[in-house]
Design a protein around this motif. Structure first.
Motif, PDB file in Angstrom:
ATOM      1  N   UNK A  12      43.879  39.854  35.892  1.00 60.55           N
ATOM      2  CA  UNK A  12      42.844  38.846  36.172  1.00 60.55           C
ATOM      3  C   UNK A  12      42.842  38.462  37.655  1.00 60.55           C
ATOM      4  N   UNK A  13      44.026  38.233  38.237  1.00 63.65           N
ATOM      5  CA  UNK A  13      44.099  37.865  39.661  1.00 63.65           C
ATOM      6  C   UNK A  13      43.542  38.980  40.538  1.00 63.65           C
ATOM      7  N   UNK A  14      43.848  40.210  40.202  1.00 58.29           N
ATOM      8  CA  UNK A  14      43.348  41.346  40.976  1.00 58.29           C
ATOM      9  C   UNK A  14      41.823  41.397  40.918  1.00 58.29           C
ATOM     10  N   UNK A  15      41.249  41.361  39.721  1.00 59.22           N
ATOM     11  CA  UNK A  15      39.793  41.478  39.620  1.00 59.22           C
ATOM     12  C   UNK A  15      39.083  40.254  40.199  1.00 59.22           C
ATOM     13  N   UNK A  16      39.678  39.071  40.066  1.00 58.73           N
ATOM     14  CA  UNK A  16      39.075  37.875  40.663  1.00 58.73           C
ATOM     15  C   UNK A  16      39.073  37.970  42.191  1.00 58.73           C
ATOM     16  N   UNK A  17      40.162  38.467  42.758  1.00 65.22           N
ATOM     17  CA  UNK A  17      40.227  38.629  44.217  1.00 65.22           C
ATOM     18  C   UNK A  17      39.203  39.667  44.689  1.00 65.22           C
ATOM     19  N   UNK A  18      39.094  40.762  43.973  1.00 64.20           N
ATOM     20  CA  UNK A  18      38.141  41.801  44.362  1.00 64.20           C
ATOM     21  C   UNK A  18      36.706  41.317  44.215  1.00 64.20           C
ATOM     22  N   UNK A  19      36.438  40.488  43.213  1.00 66.69           N
ATOM     23  CA  UNK A  19      35.085  39.965  42.997  1.00 66.69           C
ATOM     24  C   UNK A  19      34.631  39.080  44.157  1.00 66.69           C
ATOM     25  N   UNK A  37      31.942  44.466  47.037  1.00 70.45           N
ATOM     26  CA  UNK A  37      32.628  44.988  45.852  1.00 70.45           C
ATOM     27  C   UNK A  37      31.986  44.340  44.631  1.00 70.45           C
ATOM     28  N   UNK A  38      31.489  45.167  43.743  1.00 70.81           N
ATOM     29  CA  UNK A  38      30.896  44.692  42.501  1.00 70.81           C
ATOM     30  C   UNK A  38      31.961  44.727  41.410  1.00 70.81           C
ATOM     31  N   UNK A  39      31.856  43.837  40.438  1.00 73.09           N
ATOM     32  CA  UNK A  39      32.867  43.795  39.365  1.00 73.09           C
ATOM     33  C   UNK A  39      32.205  43.784  37.993  1.00 73.09           C
ATOM     34  N   UNK A  40      32.845  44.466  37.085  1.00 74.27           N
ATOM     35  CA  UNK A  40      32.517  44.400  35.667  1.00 74.27           C
ATOM     36  C   UNK A  40      33.773  43.881  35.004  1.00 74.27           C
ATOM     37  N   UNK A  41      33.681  42.703  34.411  1.00 70.77           N
ATOM     38  CA  UNK A  41      34.864  42.065  33.829  1.00 70.77           C
ATOM     39  C   UNK A  41      34.746  41.963  32.316  1.00 70.77           C
ATOM     40  N   UNK A  42      35.899  41.828  31.683  1.00 70.60           N
ATOM     41  CA  UNK A  42      35.940  41.510  30.264  1.00 70.60           C
ATOM     42  C   UNK A  42      35.575  42.624  29.312  1.00 70.60           C
ATOM     43  N   UNK A  43      35.746  43.865  29.721  1.00 68.88           N
ATOM     44  CA  UNK A  43      35.451  44.985  28.826  1.00 68.88           C
ATOM     45  C   UNK A  43      36.631  45.164  27.864  1.00 68.88           C
ATOM     46  N   UNK A  44      36.360  45.137  26.581  1.00 66.60           N
ATOM     47  CA  UNK A  44      37.381  45.381  25.561  1.00 66.60           C
ATOM     48  C   UNK A  44      37.145  46.773  25.002  1.00 66.60           C
ATOM     49  N   UNK A  45      38.070  47.674  25.252  1.00 69.66           N
ATOM     50  CA  UNK A  45      37.896  49.073  24.856  1.00 69.66           C
ATOM     51  C   UNK A  45      37.924  49.270  23.347  1.00 69.66           C
ATOM     52  N   UNK A  46      38.373  48.273  22.599  1.00 74.31           N
ATOM     53  CA  UNK A  46      38.316  48.366  21.136  1.00 74.31           C
ATOM     54  C   UNK A  46      36.914  48.091  20.598  1.00 74.31           C
ATOM     55  N   UNK A  47      36.114  47.334  21.347  1.00 75.67           N
ATOM     56  CA  UNK A  47      34.827  46.892  20.806  1.00 75.67           C
ATOM     57  C   UNK A  47      33.621  47.337  21.630  1.00 75.67           C
TER      58      UNK A  47
END
Length: 149
Positions: free
Chosen positions: A36-43, A48-58
């Protein structure tokens, strides 16, 4: 790769990713706060564009030949951001099955679907996958990881 805890090692991976010499960059962790800290910093970074919260099960990684055209999937989400975009993608793998689902999208070859052409392939330059693994990291994910934090 071995498990690295050095910020220097992660910074090196990020430098290679931004220079497009590492395609894709794959950061794997069992620690949700690190992902989370990594993606928040990159966002927060410019360009840099971000796609967050992808659940590979669903959430589908890519649609199959038999899926309707409007089936939501990560491959199309990334392509919609534009060829050549610098994108960080946060993916949660709560199960071993989820880890198997992301194998193809995080490997270094272009992602193709049925009837793909080289023009419609998902090329991995500029992509960073921040992968949160719950439980044991499978050999398939470990072998594709740029760094495990």
């Amino acid at each position: 790769p071995e498990i690295f805890t050095s910020n220097h090692d992660l910074a090196t991976i990020l430098d290679f990713w931004l220079a497009r010499t590492l395609a894709p960059a794959v950061v794997v962790s069992n620690d949700e706060s690190k992902v989370k800290k990594l993606t928040e910093a990159l966002a927060r970074a410019k360009d840099i564009l971000c796609i967050k919260g992808v659940n590979a099960d669903t959430y589908k990684m890519m649609k199959s030949l038999y899926d309707p055209n409007d089936t939501p999937n990560l491959r199309d989400d990334i392509l919609k951001l534009g060829r050549g975009a610098t994108v960080a993608i946060e993916i949660a793998c709560p199960s071993k099955d989820a880890q198997l689902c992301i194998r193809e999208i995080i490997e270094d070859s272009p992602s193709m679907t049925a009837f793909s052409t080289s023009k419609s392939a998902l090329h991995k330059e500029g992509l960073l996958f921040a992968v949160l693994v719950q439980g044991e990291i499978t050999p398939e994910i470990r072998s594709r990881a740029s760094i495990i934090i």
